[in-house]
Design an enzyme around this catalytic site. Structure first.
Site, PDB file in Angstrom:
ATOM      1  N   CYS A  59     -10.045   9.333   7.464  1.00 36.14           N
ATOM      2  CA  CYS A  59     -10.587   8.397   8.899  1.00 36.14           C
ATOM      3  C   CYS A  59     -11.589   8.888  10.120  1.00 36.14           C
ATOM      4  O   CYS A  59     -12.227   7.631  10.115  1.00 36.14           O
ATOM      5  CB  CYS A  59      -8.914   9.203   9.619  1.00 36.14           C
ATOM      6  SG  CYS A  59      -7.605   8.420   8.794  1.00 36.14           S
TER       7      CYS A  59
ATOM      8  N   GLY B  45       0.671  -1.095   0.237  1.00 31.94           N
ATOM      9  CA  GLY B  45      -0.260  -0.125   0.359  1.00 31.94           C
ATOM     10  C   GLY B  45       0.643   1.373   0.153  1.00 31.94           C
ATOM     11  O   GLY B  45       1.476   1.169   0.995  1.00 31.94           O
TER      12      GLY B  45
ATOM     13  N   ASN C  80      -8.922   8.670  17.291  1.00 32.85           N
ATOM     14  CA  ASN C  80      -9.536   9.722  16.087  1.00 32.85           C
ATOM     15  C   ASN C  80     -11.173   9.814  16.598  1.00 32.85           C
ATOM     16  O   ASN C  80     -11.655  10.927  15.990  1.00 32.85           O
ATOM     17  CB  ASN C  80      -9.689   8.391  15.355  1.00 32.85           C
ATOM     18  CG  ASN C  80      -8.584   8.925  13.812  1.00 32.85           C
ATOM     19  OD1 ASN C  80      -7.690   9.959  14.582  1.00 32.85           O
ATOM     20  ND2 ASN C  80      -8.608   7.435  12.908  1.00 32.85           N
TER      21      ASN C  80
END
Ligand code: UDX
Ligand code: UDX
Length: 464
Positions: free
Chosen positions: A277, A10, A225
Protein backbone atom coordinates in the site's frame (compact mmCIF):
# COMPACT_ATOMS: atom_id res chain seq x y z
CA UNK A 1 -32.92 -1.55 3.42
CA UNK A 2 -31.83 -4.74 5.14
CA UNK A 3 -29.03 -6.54 3.34
CA UNK A 4 -29.28 -10.31 3.22
CA UNK A 5 -26.88 -11.16 0.43
CA UNK A 6 -23.40 -9.78 -0.13
CA UNK A 7 -20.93 -10.50 -2.92
CA UNK A 8 -17.27 -9.51 -2.85
CA UNK A 9 -15.18 -9.46 -6.03
CA UNK A 10 -11.54 -10.24 -5.15
CA UNK A 11 -10.50 -12.92 -2.64
CA UNK A 12 -7.18 -11.29 -1.76
CA UNK A 13 -5.59 -9.90 1.39
CA UNK A 14 -8.39 -7.39 1.81
CA UNK A 15 -11.49 -9.13 0.40
CA UNK A 16 -10.86 -12.51 2.08
CA UNK A 17 -10.37 -11.46 5.71
CA UNK A 18 -12.94 -8.63 5.55
CA UNK A 19 -15.69 -10.89 4.24
CA UNK A 20 -14.78 -13.69 6.64
CA UNK A 21 -15.28 -11.34 9.59
CA UNK A 22 -18.51 -9.87 8.20
CA UNK A 23 -19.84 -13.43 7.74
CA UNK A 24 -18.77 -14.46 11.22
CA UNK A 25 -20.44 -11.44 12.83
CA UNK A 26 -23.56 -11.44 10.65
CA UNK A 27 -24.80 -15.04 10.42
CA UNK A 28 -28.06 -13.73 8.91
CA UNK A 29 -26.21 -12.43 5.81
CA UNK A 30 -25.01 -14.71 3.02
CA UNK A 31 -21.53 -13.65 1.94
CA UNK A 32 -20.02 -14.94 -1.31
CA UNK A 33 -16.43 -14.08 -2.19
CA UNK A 34 -15.61 -14.52 -5.87
CA UNK A 35 -12.37 -14.36 -7.78
CA UNK A 36 -11.14 -15.00 -11.32
CA UNK A 37 -8.27 -17.01 -9.88
CA UNK A 38 -9.50 -20.58 -9.54
CA UNK A 39 -6.47 -21.79 -7.56
CA UNK A 40 -7.06 -19.07 -5.00
CA UNK A 41 -10.72 -19.98 -4.60
CA UNK A 42 -9.81 -23.68 -4.30
CA UNK A 43 -7.36 -22.79 -1.54
CA UNK A 44 -10.04 -20.82 0.32
CA UNK A 45 -12.24 -23.91 0.05
CA UNK A 46 -9.52 -26.35 1.13
CA UNK A 47 -10.93 -28.88 3.60
CA UNK A 48 -8.07 -28.03 5.93
CA UNK A 49 -8.59 -24.38 6.97
CA UNK A 50 -4.88 -24.07 7.71
CA UNK A 51 -4.36 -24.13 3.90
CA UNK A 52 -6.31 -20.97 3.08
CA UNK A 53 -4.20 -18.75 0.81
CA UNK A 54 -3.60 -15.97 3.29
CA UNK A 55 -1.79 -16.30 6.54
CA UNK A 56 -3.25 -14.02 9.23
CA UNK A 57 -3.35 -14.79 12.94
CA UNK A 58 -6.88 -15.89 13.86
CA UNK A 59 -8.17 -15.98 10.29
CA UNK A 60 -8.46 -19.73 9.85
CA UNK A 61 -10.66 -19.98 12.97
CA UNK A 62 -12.98 -17.28 11.61
CA UNK A 63 -13.17 -19.07 8.25
CA UNK A 64 -13.75 -22.41 9.97
CA UNK A 65 -16.69 -20.97 11.85
CA UNK A 66 -18.46 -19.27 8.95
CA UNK A 67 -17.48 -21.23 5.83
CA UNK A 68 -20.31 -23.35 4.48
CA UNK A 69 -22.75 -21.67 6.90
CA UNK A 70 -23.02 -18.20 5.38
CA UNK A 71 -19.55 -17.71 3.90
CA UNK A 72 -18.83 -19.08 0.41
CA UNK A 73 -15.91 -18.86 -1.99
CA UNK A 74 -16.65 -19.28 -5.68
CA UNK A 75 -15.51 -18.56 -9.23
CA UNK A 76 -19.08 -18.12 -10.44
CA UNK A 77 -18.89 -14.34 -10.46
CA UNK A 78 -22.06 -13.72 -12.47
CA UNK A 79 -24.26 -15.75 -10.16
CA UNK A 80 -22.91 -14.06 -7.04
CA UNK A 81 -23.39 -10.59 -8.57
CA UNK A 82 -26.91 -11.42 -9.66
CA UNK A 83 -27.96 -12.63 -6.21
CA UNK A 84 -26.36 -9.87 -4.15
CA UNK A 85 -27.92 -6.65 -2.91
CA UNK A 86 -24.54 -5.25 -1.98
CA UNK A 87 -21.30 -5.84 -3.91
CA UNK A 88 -17.86 -5.05 -2.54
CA UNK A 89 -15.13 -4.44 -5.10
CA UNK A 90 -11.88 -5.62 -3.64
CA UNK A 91 -9.71 -6.30 -6.68
CA UNK A 92 -6.13 -5.14 -6.77
CA UNK A 93 -5.16 -1.68 -8.04
CA UNK A 94 -1.44 -1.90 -8.78
CA UNK A 95 0.73 0.96 -9.97
CA UNK A 96 0.47 1.29 -13.75
CA UNK A 97 3.31 -0.36 -15.63
CA UNK A 98 2.49 1.14 -19.03
CA UNK A 99 1.27 4.24 -20.83
CA UNK A 100 0.30 7.57 -19.26
CA UNK A 101 1.03 7.63 -15.54
CA UNK A 102 3.36 4.61 -15.82
CA UNK A 103 5.12 3.94 -12.52
CA UNK A 104 2.88 6.40 -10.64
CA UNK A 105 -0.86 6.21 -11.26
CA UNK A 106 -3.08 3.40 -10.02
CA UNK A 107 -4.10 0.93 -12.68
CA UNK A 108 -7.89 0.84 -12.61
CA UNK A 109 -8.22 -1.86 -15.25
CA UNK A 110 -9.61 -4.46 -12.83
CA UNK A 111 -11.97 -1.97 -11.23
CA UNK A 112 -13.39 -1.09 -14.63
CA UNK A 113 -13.71 -4.76 -15.59
CA UNK A 114 -15.58 -5.45 -12.36
CA UNK A 115 -17.89 -2.47 -12.91
CA UNK A 116 -18.65 -3.60 -16.46
CA UNK A 117 -19.40 -7.13 -15.32
CA UNK A 118 -21.71 -5.85 -12.57
CA UNK A 119 -23.52 -3.62 -15.09
CA UNK A 120 -24.01 -6.44 -17.55
CA UNK A 121 -25.23 -9.02 -15.07
CA UNK A 122 -27.40 -6.98 -12.70
CA UNK A 123 -31.16 -7.23 -12.94
CA UNK A 124 -31.98 -5.63 -9.58
CA UNK A 125 -30.83 -2.40 -7.82
CA UNK A 126 -27.52 -2.74 -6.03
CA UNK A 127 -25.21 -0.94 -3.66
CA UNK A 128 -21.61 -1.04 -4.86
CA UNK A 129 -18.93 -0.63 -2.21
CA UNK A 130 -15.40 0.40 -3.16
CA UNK A 131 -13.10 -1.52 -0.86
CA UNK A 132 -9.96 -1.25 -2.97
CA UNK A 133 -7.85 1.85 -2.42
CA UNK A 134 -8.66 4.15 -5.26
CA UNK A 135 -7.76 7.57 -6.56
CA UNK A 136 -10.13 10.26 -5.41
CA UNK A 137 -13.15 10.55 -7.76
CA UNK A 138 -13.01 6.92 -8.97
CA UNK A 139 -16.59 6.46 -7.82
CA UNK A 140 -17.51 8.84 -10.64
CA UNK A 141 -15.94 6.48 -13.21
CA UNK A 142 -17.67 3.46 -11.72
CA UNK A 143 -21.00 5.25 -11.71
CA UNK A 144 -20.53 6.32 -15.28
CA UNK A 145 -19.94 2.75 -16.43
CA UNK A 146 -22.78 1.34 -14.37
CA UNK A 147 -25.28 3.93 -15.54
CA UNK A 148 -24.32 3.69 -19.19
CA UNK A 149 -23.75 -0.04 -19.61
CA UNK A 150 -26.46 -1.26 -17.25
CA UNK A 151 -30.01 -2.09 -18.18
CA UNK A 152 -31.87 0.55 -16.23
CA UNK A 153 -30.95 -0.89 -12.85
CA UNK A 154 -30.15 1.69 -10.12
CA UNK A 155 -26.75 1.70 -8.44
CA UNK A 156 -25.52 3.51 -5.35
CA UNK A 157 -21.78 3.76 -4.86
CA UNK A 158 -20.17 3.83 -1.45
CA UNK A 159 -16.53 4.22 -0.53
CA UNK A 160 -15.52 2.07 2.43
CA UNK A 161 -11.72 1.99 2.51
CA UNK A 162 -9.84 -0.64 4.41
CA UNK A 163 -7.43 0.38 7.17
CA UNK A 164 -6.40 -3.11 8.18
CA UNK A 165 -2.72 -3.84 8.54
CA UNK A 166 -1.41 -7.23 7.54
CA UNK A 167 -0.48 -9.52 10.40
CA UNK A 168 -3.20 -7.95 12.55
CA UNK A 169 -5.99 -7.94 9.97
CA UNK A 170 -8.47 -9.96 12.02
CA UNK A 171 -7.87 -7.89 15.14
CA UNK A 172 -8.21 -4.66 13.08
CA UNK A 173 -11.46 -5.92 11.57
CA UNK A 174 -12.93 -7.02 14.88
CA UNK A 175 -11.92 -3.92 16.74
CA UNK A 176 -11.24 -1.05 14.32
CA UNK A 177 -10.31 2.49 15.42
CA UNK A 178 -12.94 3.64 12.94
CA UNK A 179 -14.83 2.51 9.88
CA UNK A 180 -15.21 5.09 7.16
CA UNK A 181 -18.22 5.09 4.87
CA UNK A 182 -18.58 7.69 2.15
CA UNK A 183 -21.69 8.04 0.05
CA UNK A 184 -23.67 10.44 -2.07
CA UNK A 185 -25.39 13.11 -0.02
CA UNK A 186 -28.79 12.40 -1.55
CA UNK A 187 -31.72 10.53 -0.08
CA UNK A 188 -30.79 7.29 -1.90
CA UNK A 189 -27.14 7.81 -1.03
CA UNK A 190 -27.96 8.17 2.65
CA UNK A 191 -30.09 5.03 2.56
CA UNK A 192 -27.17 3.10 1.07
CA UNK A 193 -24.83 4.47 3.76
CA UNK A 194 -27.35 3.40 6.40
CA UNK A 195 -27.48 -0.15 4.97
CA UNK A 196 -23.72 -0.53 5.36
CA UNK A 197 -23.72 1.14 8.78
CA UNK A 198 -26.26 -1.44 9.87
CA UNK A 199 -23.98 -4.31 8.84
CA UNK A 200 -21.00 -2.97 10.77
CA UNK A 201 -23.16 -2.13 13.80
CA UNK A 202 -23.47 -5.87 14.41
CA UNK A 203 -20.14 -5.67 16.19
CA UNK A 204 -18.75 -2.14 16.05
CA UNK A 205 -19.96 0.71 18.31
CA UNK A 206 -21.86 3.36 16.35
CA UNK A 207 -19.50 6.16 17.37
CA UNK A 208 -16.71 4.48 15.43
CA UNK A 209 -18.68 4.45 12.20
CA UNK A 210 -17.81 7.69 10.43
CA UNK A 211 -19.87 8.77 7.46
CA UNK A 212 -18.70 11.36 4.91
CA UNK A 213 -19.19 12.28 1.30
CA UNK A 214 -17.61 9.89 -1.23
CA UNK A 215 -14.67 12.13 -2.10
CA UNK A 216 -13.59 12.70 1.50
CA UNK A 217 -13.70 8.98 2.11
CA UNK A 218 -11.63 8.12 -0.97
CA UNK A 219 -9.05 10.80 -0.20
CA UNK A 220 -8.89 9.92 3.52
CA UNK A 221 -7.56 6.48 2.72
CA UNK A 222 -4.70 7.85 0.63
CA UNK A 223 -4.04 10.51 3.27
CA UNK A 224 -3.93 8.00 6.13
CA UNK A 225 -1.37 5.85 4.32
CA UNK A 226 0.67 8.89 3.29
CA UNK A 227 0.81 10.14 6.91
CA UNK A 228 1.81 6.71 8.25
CA UNK A 229 4.53 6.27 5.64
CA UNK A 230 5.72 9.81 6.23
CA UNK A 231 6.34 9.05 9.90
CA UNK A 232 8.55 6.11 8.94
CA UNK A 233 10.50 8.15 6.39
CA UNK A 234 10.87 10.93 8.97
CA UNK A 235 12.38 8.64 11.59
CA UNK A 236 14.47 6.89 8.92
CA UNK A 237 15.84 10.26 7.78
CA UNK A 238 16.80 10.94 11.41
CA UNK A 239 18.39 7.49 11.68
CA UNK A 240 21.06 8.45 9.16
CA UNK A 241 21.79 11.61 11.10
CA UNK A 242 21.94 9.57 14.33
CA UNK A 243 24.59 7.33 12.81
CA UNK A 244 26.75 10.37 12.06
CA UNK A 245 26.26 12.08 15.41
CA UNK A 246 26.33 9.09 17.79
CA UNK A 247 22.74 9.70 18.80
CA UNK A 248 20.61 6.58 19.15
CA UNK A 249 17.47 6.63 17.00
CA UNK A 250 15.53 4.50 19.48
CA UNK A 251 16.27 6.98 22.25
CA UNK A 252 15.23 9.82 19.97
CA UNK A 253 12.01 7.99 19.02
CA UNK A 254 11.20 7.38 22.68
CA UNK A 255 11.92 11.00 23.55
CA UNK A 256 9.71 12.46 20.84
CA UNK A 257 7.08 9.72 21.07
CA UNK A 258 6.27 10.57 24.67
CA UNK A 259 5.05 13.96 23.50
CA UNK A 260 1.35 13.16 23.32
CA UNK A 261 1.02 15.37 20.22
CA UNK A 262 3.46 13.11 18.38
CA UNK A 263 2.65 9.73 19.97
CA UNK A 264 4.83 6.62 20.13
CA UNK A 265 3.61 4.48 17.23
CA UNK A 266 5.08 4.18 13.74
CA UNK A 267 8.42 5.55 14.84
CA UNK A 268 10.50 2.42 14.37
CA UNK A 269 13.47 3.10 12.17
CA UNK A 270 13.99 0.31 9.66
CA UNK A 271 15.59 -0.74 6.41
CA UNK A 272 12.54 0.87 4.79
CA UNK A 273 8.82 0.30 4.66
CA UNK A 274 7.32 -2.23 2.26
CA UNK A 275 3.87 -3.64 1.70
CA UNK A 276 1.37 -3.35 -1.08
CA UNK A 277 0.00 0.00 0.00
CA UNK A 278 2.34 2.72 1.14
CA UNK A 279 4.43 3.18 -1.98
CA UNK A 280 1.55 2.60 -4.37
CA UNK A 281 -0.77 4.99 -2.58
CA UNK A 282 1.80 7.76 -2.25
CA UNK A 283 2.80 7.48 -5.90
CA UNK A 284 -0.84 7.70 -6.73
CA UNK A 285 -1.28 10.76 -4.49
CA UNK A 286 1.72 12.40 -6.15
CA UNK A 287 0.28 11.63 -9.57
CA UNK A 288 -3.12 13.06 -8.67
CA UNK A 289 -1.57 16.22 -7.20
CA UNK A 290 0.54 16.70 -10.35
CA UNK A 291 -2.45 16.15 -12.58
CA UNK A 292 -4.16 19.07 -10.83
CA UNK A 293 -1.00 21.17 -11.31
CA UNK A 294 -0.10 21.07 -7.61
CA UNK A 295 3.64 20.70 -8.06
CA UNK A 296 4.68 21.60 -4.49
CA UNK A 297 2.16 19.21 -2.96
CA UNK A 298 3.35 16.44 -5.27
CA UNK A 299 7.04 17.08 -4.52
CA UNK A 300 6.35 17.14 -0.79
CA UNK A 301 4.83 13.65 -0.74
CA UNK A 302 7.27 12.23 -3.27
CA UNK A 303 10.06 12.90 -0.81
CA UNK A 304 8.61 10.16 1.46
CA UNK A 305 9.35 7.64 -1.29
CA UNK A 306 12.75 9.11 -2.07
CA UNK A 307 13.86 8.67 1.56
CA UNK A 308 12.49 5.12 1.62
CA UNK A 309 14.46 4.15 -1.49
CA UNK A 310 17.52 5.81 -0.01
CA UNK A 311 17.15 3.86 3.23
CA UNK A 312 17.13 0.54 1.35
CA UNK A 313 20.09 1.39 -0.83
CA UNK A 314 22.22 2.80 1.92
CA UNK A 315 21.67 -0.46 3.86
CA UNK A 316 23.07 -2.53 1.00
CA UNK A 317 25.93 -0.05 0.53
CA UNK A 318 26.77 -0.34 4.23
CA UNK A 319 27.04 -4.13 3.87
CA UNK A 320 29.38 -3.86 0.89
CA UNK A 321 31.55 -1.16 2.46
CA UNK A 322 31.84 -3.00 5.77
CA UNK A 323 32.85 -6.23 4.06
CA UNK A 324 36.02 -4.53 2.81
CA UNK A 325 34.30 -3.06 -0.23
CA UNK A 326 33.52 -6.35 -1.89
CA UNK A 327 30.89 -9.02 -1.44
CA UNK A 328 31.74 -10.82 -4.66
CA UNK A 329 31.51 -14.58 -4.05
CA UNK A 330 30.72 -14.00 -0.36
CA UNK A 331 27.77 -15.67 1.30
CA UNK A 332 25.33 -13.29 2.95
CA UNK A 333 22.54 -14.76 5.04
CA UNK A 334 19.19 -12.95 5.07
CA UNK A 335 16.90 -13.50 8.01
CA UNK A 336 13.47 -12.49 6.82
CA UNK A 337 11.97 -11.80 3.40
CA UNK A 338 8.38 -10.79 4.26
CA UNK A 339 7.71 -7.04 4.33
CA UNK A 340 6.98 -7.31 8.06
CA UNK A 341 6.56 -10.02 10.67
CA UNK A 342 3.56 -12.32 11.02
CA UNK A 343 2.71 -12.33 7.32
CA UNK A 344 3.77 -14.28 4.25
CA UNK A 345 3.28 -11.19 2.10
CA UNK A 346 6.42 -9.95 0.37
CA UNK A 347 5.10 -7.17 -1.81
CA UNK A 348 7.58 -4.25 -1.97
CA UNK A 349 9.58 -5.80 0.85
CA UNK A 350 12.90 -4.05 1.46
CA UNK A 351 14.54 -7.50 1.35
CA UNK A 352 13.91 -7.74 -2.41
CA UNK A 353 15.72 -4.49 -3.14
CA UNK A 354 18.61 -5.20 -0.78
CA UNK A 355 19.06 -8.66 -2.32
CA UNK A 356 18.95 -7.21 -5.81
CA UNK A 357 21.65 -4.66 -5.01
CA UNK A 358 23.89 -7.29 -3.39
CA UNK A 359 23.46 -9.71 -6.29
CA UNK A 360 24.57 -6.87 -8.57
CA UNK A 361 27.73 -6.92 -6.44
CA UNK A 362 27.97 -10.69 -7.08
CA UNK A 363 27.10 -11.78 -3.54
CA UNK A 364 25.53 -15.19 -2.86
CA UNK A 365 22.41 -14.81 -0.78
CA UNK A 366 20.88 -17.49 1.41
CA UNK A 367 17.50 -16.57 2.84
CA UNK A 368 15.55 -17.95 5.75
CA UNK A 369 12.02 -16.72 6.34
CA UNK A 370 9.61 -18.66 8.55
CA UNK A 371 6.66 -18.09 6.19
CA UNK A 372 7.89 -17.26 2.70
CA UNK A 373 8.59 -19.97 0.14
CA UNK A 374 11.48 -19.87 -2.30
CA UNK A 375 9.24 -19.60 -5.40
CA UNK A 376 7.89 -16.34 -4.00
CA UNK A 377 11.41 -14.99 -3.49
CA UNK A 378 12.31 -15.82 -7.09
CA UNK A 379 9.09 -14.29 -8.37
CA UNK A 380 9.89 -11.09 -6.46
CA UNK A 381 13.42 -10.88 -7.83
CA UNK A 382 12.38 -11.77 -11.36
CA UNK A 383 9.77 -9.01 -11.24
CA UNK A 384 12.54 -6.41 -10.90
CA UNK A 385 13.94 -7.66 -14.19
CA UNK A 386 17.55 -6.85 -13.25
CA UNK A 387 18.94 -10.09 -14.72
CA UNK A 388 17.57 -13.30 -16.14
CA UNK A 389 15.70 -15.63 -13.86
CA UNK A 390 18.23 -18.48 -14.24
CA UNK A 391 20.87 -16.21 -12.73
CA UNK A 392 18.59 -15.21 -9.86
CA UNK A 393 18.26 -18.91 -9.08
CA UNK A 394 22.00 -19.38 -8.84
CA UNK A 395 22.64 -16.25 -6.76
CA UNK A 396 19.84 -16.66 -4.23
CA UNK A 397 18.90 -19.79 -2.29
CA UNK A 398 16.32 -20.39 0.39
CA UNK A 399 17.22 -22.34 3.52
CA UNK A 400 14.83 -24.50 5.52
CA UNK A 401 16.31 -23.48 8.82
CA UNK A 402 18.09 -20.40 10.13
CA UNK A 403 21.23 -22.17 11.31
CA UNK A 404 21.78 -23.67 7.86
CA UNK A 405 21.19 -20.24 6.31
CA UNK A 406 23.92 -18.68 8.43
CA UNK A 407 26.44 -21.49 8.25
CA UNK A 408 29.63 -20.38 6.54
CA UNK A 409 28.24 -16.88 5.91
CA UNK A 410 30.41 -13.78 5.96
CA UNK A 411 27.52 -11.64 7.12
CA UNK A 412 23.94 -11.80 8.31
CA UNK A 413 21.33 -9.19 7.45
CA UNK A 414 18.05 -8.96 9.36
CA UNK A 415 15.34 -7.82 6.98
CA UNK A 416 12.11 -8.70 8.82
CA UNK A 417 11.39 -8.34 12.53
CA UNK A 418 10.19 -11.92 13.19
CA UNK A 419 10.15 -12.51 16.97
CA UNK A 420 11.86 -15.88 16.67
CA UNK A 421 15.09 -14.23 15.48
CA UNK A 422 15.62 -12.87 18.99
CA UNK A 423 15.54 -16.35 20.47
CA UNK A 424 18.24 -17.96 18.31
CA UNK A 425 21.43 -19.38 19.74
CA UNK A 426 23.60 -16.54 18.47
CA UNK A 427 26.77 -18.04 19.88
CA UNK A 428 26.21 -21.19 17.84
CA UNK A 429 25.51 -19.10 14.74
CA UNK A 430 28.67 -17.07 15.31
CA UNK A 431 30.84 -20.15 15.68
CA UNK A 432 29.74 -21.50 12.31
CA UNK A 433 30.37 -18.29 10.34
CA UNK A 434 33.39 -16.94 8.47
CA UNK A 435 35.44 -14.50 10.52
CA UNK A 436 35.22 -11.64 11.02
CA UNK A 437 31.49 -12.32 11.34
CA UNK A 438 29.28 -9.34 10.50
CA UNK A 439 25.68 -8.72 11.38
CA UNK A 440 23.48 -5.92 10.03
CA UNK A 441 20.25 -5.50 11.92
CA UNK A 442 17.86 -3.71 9.57
CA UNK A 443 15.07 -3.89 12.14
CA UNK A 444 16.80 -3.09 15.42
CA UNK A 445 15.49 -6.22 17.09
CA UNK A 446 18.70 -7.81 18.37
CA UNK A 447 20.70 -6.96 21.46
CA UNK A 448 23.81 -5.30 20.03
CA UNK A 449 25.77 -5.56 23.29
CA UNK A 450 25.17 -9.31 23.44
CA UNK A 451 26.20 -9.74 19.80
CA UNK A 452 29.35 -7.71 20.26
CA UNK A 453 30.24 -9.68 23.35
CA UNK A 454 30.00 -12.91 21.33
CA UNK A 455 32.37 -11.42 18.76
CA UNK A 456 30.15 -10.16 15.95
CA UNK A 457 30.92 -6.89 14.21
CA UNK A 458 27.44 -5.45 14.48
CA UNK A 459 25.57 -2.60 12.85
CA UNK A 460 22.02 -1.45 13.45
CA UNK A 461 19.88 1.30 11.97
CA UNK A 462 20.38 4.72 13.53
CA UNK A 463 23.01 3.70 16.06
CA UNK A 464 26.34 5.47 15.83
C1 UDX B 1 -6.19 -4.76 -1.79
C2 UDX B 1 -6.93 -3.59 -2.39
O1 UDX B 1 -7.95 -4.00 -3.16
C3 UDX B 1 -5.95 -2.65 -2.97
O2 UDX B 1 -6.55 -1.58 -3.62
C4 UDX B 1 -5.21 -2.16 -1.81
O3 UDX B 1 -4.45 -1.05 -2.09
C5 UDX B 1 -4.37 -3.30 -1.30
O4 UDX B 1 -5.20 -4.30 -0.90
P1 UDX B 1 -5.35 -7.07 -2.11
O5 UDX B 1 -6.56 -7.68 -1.51
O6 UDX B 1 -4.14 -6.96 -1.27
O7 UDX B 1 -5.71 -5.64 -2.65
O8 UDX B 1 -4.98 -7.64 -3.51
P2 UDX B 1 -4.83 -9.13 -3.93
O9 UDX B 1 -4.41 -9.95 -2.77
O10 UDX B 1 -4.01 -9.08 -5.17
O11 UDX B 1 -6.33 -9.57 -4.27
C6 UDX B 1 -7.07 -9.12 -5.33
C7 UDX B 1 -7.83 -10.30 -5.90
O12 UDX B 1 -8.74 -9.84 -6.90
C8 UDX B 1 -6.96 -11.38 -6.55
O13 UDX B 1 -7.20 -12.61 -5.94
C9 UDX B 1 -7.42 -11.36 -8.02
O14 UDX B 1 -7.39 -12.64 -8.61
C10 UDX B 1 -8.81 -10.82 -7.91
N1 UDX B 1 -9.29 -10.21 -9.15
C11 UDX B 1 -8.57 -9.28 -9.79
C12 UDX B 1 -10.52 -10.60 -9.67
O15 UDX B 1 -11.19 -11.47 -9.12
N2 UDX B 1 -10.97 -10.01 -10.81
C13 UDX B 1 -10.26 -9.09 -11.49
O16 UDX B 1 -10.70 -8.59 -12.53
C14 UDX B 1 -9.01 -8.71 -10.95
C1 UDX C 1 -0.70 -0.35 5.95
C2 UDX C 1 -1.56 0.51 6.90
O1 UDX C 1 -1.03 0.42 8.22
C3 UDX C 1 -3.00 0.05 6.86
O2 UDX C 1 -3.80 0.90 7.67
C4 UDX C 1 -3.49 0.11 5.42
O3 UDX C 1 -4.82 -0.33 5.31
C5 UDX C 1 -2.60 -0.74 4.53
O4 UDX C 1 -1.23 -0.30 4.64
P1 UDX C 1 0.40 -2.73 6.08
O5 UDX C 1 1.07 -2.36 4.79
O6 UDX C 1 -0.26 -4.05 6.19
O7 UDX C 1 -0.70 -1.67 6.45
O8 UDX C 1 1.49 -2.70 7.23
P2 UDX C 1 2.08 -1.65 8.26
O9 UDX C 1 2.06 -2.27 9.59
O10 UDX C 1 1.50 -0.32 8.13
O11 UDX C 1 3.62 -1.62 7.83
C6 UDX C 1 4.04 -1.15 6.58
C7 UDX C 1 5.55 -1.18 6.48
O12 UDX C 1 6.14 -0.20 7.32
C8 UDX C 1 6.17 -2.51 6.90
O13 UDX C 1 7.23 -2.83 6.02
C9 UDX C 1 6.68 -2.22 8.29
O14 UDX C 1 7.74 -3.06 8.65
C10 UDX C 1 7.13 -0.78 8.13
N1 UDX C 1 7.17 -0.03 9.40
C11 UDX C 1 6.05 0.14 10.13
C12 UDX C 1 8.37 0.55 9.82
O15 UDX C 1 9.41 0.42 9.16
N2 UDX C 1 8.37 1.26 10.99
C13 UDX C 1 7.25 1.45 11.74
O16 UDX C 1 7.34 2.12 12.78
C14 UDX C 1 6.05 0.87 11.29
Amino acid sequence: MKIKNICCIGAGYVGGPTMAVIAQKCPHIKVTVVDVNEDRIDAWNDANVENIPIYEPGLSQVVAEARGRNLFFSTDIDKAIDEAEMIFISVNTPTKTYGVGKGMAADLKYIELSARQIAEVSRTDKIIVEKSTLPVRTAETIKNILDNVGNGVKFQILSNPEFLAEGSAVENLLNPDRVLIGGEQTEEGKKAIEALVEIYSNWIPKDRLLTTNVWSSELSKLTANAFLAQRISSINAMSELCEKTEADVEEVARAIGSDSRIGPRFLKASVGFGGSCFQKDILNLVYIARSYGLQEVADYWEQVIIINNHQRSRFSRLIVQSLFNTVSGKKIAFLGWAFKKDTNDTRESAAIYVADALIDEQADIMVYDPKVRSEQMYADLDYLDSRDSAENRTKLMAAEDPYAACEGAHAIAILTEWDEFKEYDWKRIYENMQKPAFIFDGRNILDLKMLRKIGFISYAIGKG
